[in-house]
Every structure is written in structure tokens, then in C-alpha cells.
Design a protein around this motif. Sequence first.
Motif, PDB file in Angstrom:
ATOM      1  N   GLY A 150      63.287  79.348  28.699  1.00 23.67           N
ATOM      2  CA  GLY A 150      63.932  78.358  29.543  1.00 23.67           C
ATOM      3  C   GLY A 150      65.425  78.542  29.705  1.00 23.67           C
ATOM      4  O   GLY A 150      66.149  77.571  29.877  1.00 23.67           O
ATOM      5  N   VAL A 151      65.894  79.802  29.691  1.00 25.45           N
ATOM      6  CA  VAL A 151      67.336  80.057  29.749  1.00 25.45           C
ATOM      7  C   VAL A 151      67.678  81.037  30.868  1.00 25.45           C
ATOM      8  O   VAL A 151      67.069  82.092  30.985  1.00 25.45           O
ATOM      9  CB  VAL A 151      67.837  80.632  28.405  1.00 25.45           C
ATOM     10  N   VAL A 152      68.656  80.669  31.695  1.00 23.07           N
ATOM     11  CA  VAL A 152      69.296  81.584  32.638  1.00 23.07           C
ATOM     12  C   VAL A 152      70.797  81.402  32.488  1.00 23.07           C
ATOM     13  O   VAL A 152      71.279  80.281  32.380  1.00 23.07           O
ATOM     14  CB  VAL A 152      68.874  81.339  34.109  1.00 23.07           C
ATOM     15  N   LEU A 182      70.555  77.861  40.107  1.00 17.44           N
ATOM     16  CA  LEU A 182      69.699  78.803  39.393  1.00 17.44           C
ATOM     17  C   LEU A 182      69.142  78.086  38.173  1.00 17.44           C
ATOM     18  O   LEU A 182      69.890  77.497  37.397  1.00 17.44           O
ATOM     19  CB  LEU A 182      70.529  80.024  38.960  1.00 17.44           C
ATOM     20  N   GLU A 183      67.818  78.090  38.047  1.00 20.39           N
ATOM     21  CA  GLU A 183      67.186  77.496  36.878  1.00 20.39           C
ATOM     22  C   GLU A 183      65.949  78.313  36.518  1.00 20.39           C
ATOM     23  O   GLU A 183      65.385  78.990  37.368  1.00 20.39           O
ATOM     24  CB  GLU A 183      66.844  76.031  37.115  1.00 20.39           C
ATOM     25  N   PRO A 184      65.547  78.265  35.258  1.00 22.49           N
ATOM     26  CA  PRO A 184      64.433  79.111  34.823  1.00 22.49           C
ATOM     27  C   PRO A 184      63.112  78.680  35.454  1.00 22.49           C
ATOM     28  O   PRO A 184      62.617  77.589  35.186  1.00 22.49           O
ATOM     29  CB  PRO A 184      64.418  78.934  33.307  1.00 22.49           C
ATOM     30  N   SER A 185      62.566  79.529  36.306  1.00 19.24           N
ATOM     31  CA  SER A 185      61.282  79.241  36.946  1.00 19.24           C
ATOM     32  C   SER A 185      60.329  80.432  36.881  1.00 19.24           C
ATOM     33  O   SER A 185      59.122  80.259  37.017  1.00 19.24           O
ATOM     34  CB  SER A 185      61.492  78.817  38.398  1.00 19.24           C
ATOM     35  N   GLU A 186      60.866  81.621  36.668  1.00 24.14           N
ATOM     36  CA  GLU A 186      60.042  82.826  36.613  1.00 24.14           C
ATOM     37  C   GLU A 186      59.511  83.045  35.196  1.00 24.14           C
ATOM     38  O   GLU A 186      60.101  82.580  34.227  1.00 24.14           O
ATOM     39  CB  GLU A 186      60.866  84.046  37.050  1.00 24.14           C
ATOM     40  N   HIS A 187      58.417  83.778  35.070  1.00 25.79           N
ATOM     41  CA  HIS A 187      57.804  83.999  33.757  1.00 25.79           C
ATOM     42  C   HIS A 187      58.770  84.662  32.783  1.00 25.79           C
ATOM     43  O   HIS A 187      58.805  84.326  31.603  1.00 25.79           O
ATOM     44  CB  HIS A 187      56.510  84.808  33.875  1.00 25.79           C
ATOM     45  N   TYR A 188      59.598  85.588  33.253  1.00 33.11           N
ATOM     46  CA  TYR A 188      60.522  86.299  32.381  1.00 33.11           C
ATOM     47  C   TYR A 188      61.732  85.452  31.972  1.00 33.11           C
ATOM     48  O   TYR A 188      62.490  85.839  31.096  1.00 33.11           O
ATOM     49  CB  TYR A 188      60.992  87.612  33.020  1.00 33.11           C
ATOM     50  N   GLU A 189      61.903  84.294  32.592  1.00 37.42           N
ATOM     51  CA  GLU A 189      62.978  83.372  32.205  1.00 37.42           C
ATOM     52  C   GLU A 189      62.468  82.312  31.220  1.00 37.42           C
ATOM     53  O   GLU A 189      63.237  81.533  30.684  1.00 37.42           O
ATOM     54  CB  GLU A 189      63.535  82.664  33.446  1.00 37.42           C
ATOM     55  N   ASN A 190      61.171  82.296  31.015  1.00 36.35           N
ATOM     56  CA  ASN A 190      60.549  81.282  30.168  1.00 36.35           C
ATOM     57  C   ASN A 190      59.763  81.884  29.011  1.00 36.35           C
ATOM     58  O   ASN A 190      58.863  81.257  28.464  1.00 36.35           O
ATOM     59  CB  ASN A 190      59.643  80.387  31.021  1.00 36.35           C
ATOM     60  N   GLY A 191      60.093  83.090  28.646  1.00 35.18           N
ATOM     61  CA  GLY A 191      59.493  83.752  27.491  1.00 35.18           C
ATOM     62  C   GLY A 191      60.621  84.404  26.727  1.00 35.18           C
ATOM     63  O   GLY A 191      61.772  83.992  26.824  1.00 35.18           O
TER      64      GLY A 191
END
Length: 109
Positions: free
Chosen positions: A41-43, A27-36
Motif C-alpha cells: 500500500g505504498v507509493v 497517485l495512490e496504490p492500486s496496482e498489484h505491485y504497489e500492494n505487495g
Amino acid sequence: SRYKSGAMLLDLTDPTRVLYRSGAPILEPSEHYENGGLKYGVVYPCGAVIVKGELLVYYGGSDTYLCAAHANLKNFLGNLKDTGYAQLAPLNFSKPPRKEITAAQILVN
């Protein structure tokens, strides 16, 4: 920097023994809501359940959103054991929520 998550399978009788470990993030930040949000850039996983053969992982995204990702459990474990590479996919709801709310709004209300 980006926060990513991996997976390990431990021996049930001796949990200090690692049986399998992912060779790349599951799991890594790739969706818009994971990068705002508050921290881009955090999950970070918070818990997991198995429902009808599906692995569901609940996680926080960008210190702002509550999220879920999934994988077929049999395929996930098979890939982890065979290749060391298993992936989770973001759980997309068939009907979008009426309005986005943040974790902070849930706590306040």
C-alpha cells in the motif's frame, strides 16, 4: 495505512505561496505491485520529467519496485487548476519485461 501523493503548484517568485493544490491524491496504490512487496500500500515519488508534453513521474511501489506513472502535462495542469483533481496513470510497457526484478536486486548486481 496507505501512502498516497498529491500535487501543488507554487509561485515561481515566492515559493511559499501555494497557487494550486490537488484535492485528492494524484497517485495512490492500486496496482498489484504497489500492494505487495516489503511494505504494501505504498507509493512514493522520486522524481519527474517532461518528455514531449507528457509528465512522467518515477516512484517506488511497496518499497520493492521501481515504477513510473504518466499524464498529458497540459491536461494534468488544466485539471489541477480548474478542479483541483488531476490523476496519473501507471505507465504500462507495450512489451512486458522478461523478468521482474526488485530494487534490491538492482543495487546488488
